[in-house]
Design a protein around this motif. Structure first.
Motif, PDB file in Angstrom:
ATOM      1  N   SER A 125      35.293  38.620  55.319  1.00  0.00           N
ATOM      2  CA  SER A 125      35.862  37.328  54.790  1.00  0.00           C
ATOM      3  C   SER A 125      35.230  37.468  53.349  1.00  0.00           C
ATOM      4  O   SER A 125      34.475  38.396  52.913  1.00  0.00           O
ATOM      5  CB  SER A 125      35.476  36.204  55.379  1.00  0.00           C
ATOM      6  OG  SER A 125      34.161  36.046  54.882  1.00  0.00           O
ATOM      7  N   GLU A 184      38.634  41.549  52.750  1.00  0.00           N
ATOM      8  CA  GLU A 184      38.582  41.179  54.126  1.00  0.00           C
ATOM      9  C   GLU A 184      38.552  42.306  54.776  1.00  0.00           C
ATOM     10  O   GLU A 184      37.624  42.331  55.929  1.00  0.00           O
ATOM     11  CB  GLU A 184      39.779  40.073  54.232  1.00  0.00           C
ATOM     12  CG  GLU A 184      39.822  38.917  53.730  1.00  0.00           C
ATOM     13  CD  GLU A 184      40.993  38.204  53.831  1.00  0.00           C
ATOM     14  OE1 GLU A 184      41.018  36.914  53.632  1.00  0.00           O
ATOM     15  OE2 GLU A 184      42.167  38.876  54.152  1.00  0.00           O
ATOM     16  N   ASP A 229      33.954  35.209  51.663  1.00  0.00           N
ATOM     17  CA  ASP A 229      32.831  34.487  51.506  1.00  0.00           C
ATOM     18  C   ASP A 229      31.517  35.528  51.491  1.00  0.00           C
ATOM     19  O   ASP A 229      30.487  35.175  50.715  1.00  0.00           O
ATOM     20  CB  ASP A 229      32.378  33.313  52.748  1.00  0.00           C
ATOM     21  CG  ASP A 229      33.489  32.084  52.635  1.00  0.00           C
ATOM     22  OD1 ASP A 229      34.148  32.227  51.538  1.00  0.00           O
ATOM     23  OD2 ASP A 229      33.539  31.497  53.505  1.00  0.00           O
TER      24      ASP A 229
END
Ligand SMILES: [Fe+2]
Length: 211
Positions: A128, A123, A130
């Motif tokens: 993130s 992160e 994703d």
């Protein structure tokens, strides 16, 4: 006095001195059944990938090391150099696949995610979790700058000897890793593989790399 020099060399270079250092590489057993990663990666792919492709890298690495041993004994430097590419390719194939099998685990509908310090670090680096799914190749750790990095390598080049990064997660994107199931739609394979990532092994490697 002069006569003792050739004798010393003869002792160092006697055939058994090198042969004794050699050992045969073997195919590591998978820590799960071939069909355990279905439906994300078919059992047929896993079987061919492991028992045929990885086995071939192991066999060819052993053969190349055999050649290197003979070249070394014969003091044939031309041959020692000529065999390097086979050692790099097949040795890389062996290292990379051994890590790849450990990086996978029986999957779940819910995509597994890393946790703890590794998640925090991902992160911190990419904002993130994703965002970090779009690439392929490697998640590595840069010991010098103490940070995670994404990298790709060509052919079977292993991450550490090629870039210096410690490999944490390797994704095989050779056609043989997905073609039987996903044909030429590589993105579908790359989406599916996140279901079978073994984050425990990745996290263990991350912890070890930080020491
Ligand atoms: Fe492969």
């Amino acid at each position: 006095m002069l006569r003792s020099i050739p004798r010393t060399f003869a002792a160092i270079n006697k055939p058994s001195a090198f042969a004794g250092l050699r050992y045969k590489h073997t195919l590591p057993a998978l820590p799960y059944a071939y069909e355990a990663l279905e439906p994300y990666i078919s059992g047929e792919i896993m079987k061919i990938h492991h028992a045929k492709h990885h086995q071939t890298y192991v066999n060819n690495l052993n053969a190349a090391e055999e050649k290197l041993g003979s070249a070394f004994q014969a003091k044939n430097v031309d041959e020692e150099i000529a065999v390097q590419s086979a050692i790099k390719f097949n040795g890389g194939g062996h290292i990379n696949h051994t890590l790849f099998w450990e990086n996978l685990a029986p999957g779940s509908k819910e995509i597994p995610t890393p946790s703890g310090d590794l998640l925090k670090e991902i992160e911190k680096t990419w904002g993130s979790f994703d965002q970090f799914g779009s690439g392929w190749g490697w998640l590595g750790y840069n010991k010098e700058f103490k940070r995670l990095e994404i990298a790709t390598t060509a052919n079977q080049d292993p991450l550490k000897p090629t870039t210096g990064l410690v490999p944490l997660l390797g994704i095989d994107v050779w056609e043989h890793a997905y073609y039987l199931q996903y044909k030429n739609v590589r993105p579908d394979y790359l989406n599916a593989i996140w279901h079978v990532i073994n984050w425990k092994t990745v996290t263990d490697r991350f912890t070890k790399a930080q020491k």
